[in-house]
Scaffold this motif. Structure first.
Motif, PDB file in Angstrom:
ATOM      1  N   MET A   1       1.483  -1.270   0.409  1.00 16.14           N
ATOM      2  CA  MET A   1       0.223   0.097  -0.307  1.00 16.14           C
ATOM      3  C   MET A   1       0.462   1.437  -0.071  1.00 16.14           C
ATOM      4  SD  MET A   1      -2.984   0.378   2.761  1.00 16.14           S
ATOM      5  CE  MET A   1      -4.641  -0.259   1.675  1.00 16.14           C
ATOM      6  N   GLY A   2       2.233   0.929   0.779  1.00 17.07           N
ATOM      7  CA  GLY A   2       2.658   2.494   0.409  1.00 17.07           C
ATOM      8  C   GLY A   2       2.525   3.108   1.977  1.00 17.07           C
ATOM      9  N   LYS A   3       3.970   3.672   2.114  1.00 13.17           N
ATOM     10  CA  LYS A   3       4.210   4.540   3.713  1.00 13.17           C
ATOM     11  C   LYS A   3       2.838   6.144   3.961  1.00 13.17           C
ATOM     12  CE  LYS A   3       6.982   6.568   6.807  1.00 13.17           C
ATOM     13  NZ  LYS A   3       8.380   7.005   7.036  1.00 13.17           N
ATOM     14  N   SER A   4       2.174   5.303   4.621  1.00 14.27           N
ATOM     15  CA  SER A   4       1.275   7.228   4.400  1.00 14.27           C
ATOM     16  C   SER A   4       0.763   7.352   5.535  1.00 14.27           C
ATOM     17  CB  SER A   4      -0.593   6.146   3.638  1.00 14.27           C
ATOM     18  OG  SER A   4      -0.767   5.736   4.392  1.00 14.27           O
ATOM     19  N   THR A   5       0.219   8.463   5.612  1.00 12.97           N
ATOM     20  CA  THR A   5       0.022   8.512   7.208  1.00 12.97           C
ATOM     21  C   THR A   5      -1.920   8.311   7.736  1.00 12.97           C
ATOM     22  OG1 THR A   5       1.212  10.295   7.456  1.00 12.97           O
ATOM     23  CG2 THR A   5      -0.530  10.938   8.809  1.00 12.97           C
ATOM     24  N   TRP A   6      -2.134   8.307   8.805  1.00 11.74           N
ATOM     25  CA  TRP A   6      -3.166   7.862   9.127  1.00 11.74           C
ATOM     26  C   TRP A   6      -3.550   8.680  10.843  1.00 11.74           C
ATOM     27  CZ3 TRP A   6      -5.796   3.256   6.749  1.00 11.74           C
ATOM     28  CH2 TRP A   6      -5.057   2.995   5.685  1.00 11.74           C
ATOM     29  N   ILE A  38      -0.550   7.006  13.286  1.00 13.02           N
ATOM     30  CA  ILE A  38       0.309   6.553  12.401  1.00 13.02           C
ATOM     31  C   ILE A  38       0.958   6.614  11.739  1.00 13.02           C
ATOM     32  CG2 ILE A  38       0.391   4.186  12.548  1.00 13.02           C
ATOM     33  CD1 ILE A  38      -2.027   4.100  13.677  1.00 13.02           C
ATOM     34  N   GLU A  39       2.549   7.004  11.606  1.00  8.73           N
ATOM     35  CA  GLU A  39       2.956   6.472   9.860  1.00  8.73           C
ATOM     36  C   GLU A  39       3.738   5.455   9.768  1.00  8.73           C
ATOM     37  OE1 GLU A  39       5.555   9.842   9.819  1.00  8.73           O
ATOM     38  OE2 GLU A  39       3.651  11.206  10.800  1.00  8.73           O
ATOM     39  N   GLY A  40       3.102   4.594   8.143  1.00 10.93           N
ATOM     40  CA  GLY A  40       3.781   3.484   8.202  1.00 10.93           C
ATOM     41  C   GLY A  40       3.089   3.035   6.877  1.00 10.93           C
ATOM     42  N   ASP A  41       4.052   1.828   6.480  1.00 12.06           N
ATOM     43  CA  ASP A  41       3.326   0.756   5.385  1.00 12.06           C
ATOM     44  C   ASP A  41       2.332  -0.149   5.761  1.00 12.06           C
ATOM     45  OD1 ASP A  41       3.529  -0.516   2.933  1.00 12.06           O
ATOM     46  OD2 ASP A  41       5.172  -0.893   2.830  1.00 12.06           O
ATOM     47  N   LEU A  42       0.960   0.340   6.051  1.00 11.70           N
ATOM     48  CA  LEU A  42       0.137  -0.158   6.673  1.00 11.70           C
ATOM     49  C   LEU A  42      -0.480  -1.569   5.175  1.00 11.70           C
ATOM     50  CD1 LEU A  42      -2.254   1.598   8.781  1.00 11.70           C
ATOM     51  CD2 LEU A  42      -0.333   0.396   9.502  1.00 11.70           C
ATOM     52  N   ARG A 132      -9.787   2.999   6.438  1.00 13.92           N
ATOM     53  CA  ARG A 132      -9.765   2.797   7.890  1.00 13.92           C
ATOM     54  C   ARG A 132      -8.973   2.012   8.313  1.00 13.92           C
ATOM     55  NH1 ARG A 132     -13.260   5.877  10.943  1.00 13.92           N
ATOM     56  NH2 ARG A 132     -14.116   8.153  10.072  1.00 13.92           N
ATOM     57  N   ALA A 133      -8.487   1.705   9.514  1.00 13.91           N
ATOM     58  CA  ALA A 133      -7.463   0.898  10.059  1.00 13.91           C
ATOM     59  C   ALA A 133      -8.193   1.410  11.668  1.00 13.91           C
ATOM     60  CB  ALA A 133      -6.600   1.326   9.544  1.00 13.91           C
ATOM     61  N   VAL A 171      -9.004   1.888  19.275  1.00 11.91           N
ATOM     62  CA  VAL A 171      -8.178   2.590  18.005  1.00 11.91           C
ATOM     63  C   VAL A 171      -8.627   2.196  16.797  1.00 11.91           C
ATOM     64  CG1 VAL A 171      -6.236   4.056  16.618  1.00 11.91           C
ATOM     65  CG2 VAL A 171      -6.017   3.632  19.535  1.00 11.91           C
ATOM     66  N   GLU A 172      -8.968   3.714  16.124  1.00 10.07           N
ATOM     67  CA  GLU A 172      -9.808   3.546  14.505  1.00 10.07           C
ATOM     68  C   GLU A 172      -9.300   4.959  13.360  1.00 10.07           C
ATOM     69  OE1 GLU A 172     -13.946   4.256  12.257  1.00 10.07           O
ATOM     70  OE2 GLU A 172     -13.188   2.408  13.570  1.00 10.07           O
ATOM     71  N   ALA A 173      -8.292   4.261  12.546  1.00  6.50           N
ATOM     72  CA  ALA A 173      -7.628   5.749  11.842  1.00  6.50           C
ATOM     73  C   ALA A 173      -8.118   5.763  10.529  1.00  6.50           C
ATOM     74  CB  ALA A 173      -5.880   5.364  12.133  1.00  6.50           C
ATOM     75  N   ILE A 174      -8.179   6.865  10.415  1.00  4.95           N
ATOM     76  CA  ILE A 174      -8.212   7.438   9.080  1.00  4.95           C
ATOM     77  C   ILE A 174      -6.726   7.658   7.646  1.00  4.95           C
ATOM     78  CG2 ILE A 174      -9.477   8.953   7.318  1.00  4.95           C
ATOM     79  CD1 ILE A 174     -11.633   9.386   9.874  1.00  4.95           C
ATOM     80  N   ARG A 175      -7.155   6.847   6.622  1.00  8.51           N
ATOM     81  CA  ARG A 175      -6.002   7.484   6.266  1.00  8.51           C
ATOM     82  C   ARG A 175      -6.273   8.198   5.829  1.00  8.51           C
ATOM     83  NH1 ARG A 175      -4.516   4.892   0.417  1.00  8.51           N
ATOM     84  NH2 ARG A 175      -1.849   5.728   0.257  1.00  8.51           N
TER      85      ARG A 175
END
Length: 182
Positions: A1-6, A38-42, A132-133, A171-175
């Motif tokens: 998916m590539g590094k992104s910010t959530w 969260i910054e990363g490659d989920l 969402r993650a 936790v629920e995080a939004i990309r």
């Protein structure tokens, strides 16, 4: 998916805790004021960087007098230390979706390393197209390690408040989608 910010969604994230009361029962509470990134490659968390804050004023044990005491200088001293913070330092995969999440937890101005057992719960799209993650994590800490030392001795020789605190985080995080400028 590539590094992104959530970014953590405060409406769908919370921190809970449980501690023994009078050595015979358990008091549970929660903090609703959870924020972070969260910054990363989920979904792989091993290279992620996680930062979170908890607003101490949002403590809720369903008893206003107790909540006020917990906000006071006897416990969290919310006026002087309004936030609990966590910053990840390393993350190891324990299985496909389970991780050992180590980081610096700061409570009442005292920072200690803690290791949380974290679970990646999955990724999905909401009805508005946002990705969402979900994550959960838990750990047990000794509150005295963070300067939360207030207690009272009972007539039976026991103590009013236990030292071990079980923490649970949902936790629920939004990309975050990068904005394109013209």
């Amino acid at each position: 998916m590539g590094k992104s910010t959530w970014v953590l969604d405060p409406a769908h994230s919370l921190a809970e805790f449980a501690v023994k009361h009078m050595m015979i029962s358990t008091v549970k509470g929660r903090f609703s004021g959870v924020a972070g990134t969260i910054e990363g490659d989920l979904p792989n968390l091993t290279t992620a960087r996680i930062e979170a804050t908890i607003d101490v004023a949002t403590i809720d044990t369903r008893e206003a007098q107790r909540d006020g005491h917990l906000r006071s200088a006897d416990f969290f001293d919310a006026e002087k230390f309004p936030q609990i913070t966590f910053r990840s330092t390393r993350i190891h995969a324990a299985s496909d979706n389970e991780y050992k999440l180590a980081g610096d937890l700061t409570i009442r101005g005292v920072t200690r390393e803690v290791v949380l057992d974290a679970t990646f719960e999955g990724i999905g799209k909401d009805p508005w197209g946002n990705e969402r993650a979900g994550f959960s994590a838990e750990a047990t800490i000794d509150r005295k390690d963070f300067g939360l030392v207030w207690n009272a001795v009972l007539e039976t020789g026991g103590i009013l408040v236990g030292d071990k605190v079980k923490m649970g985080i949902q936790v629920e995080a939004i990309r975050q989608v990068a904005q394109v400028t013209a």
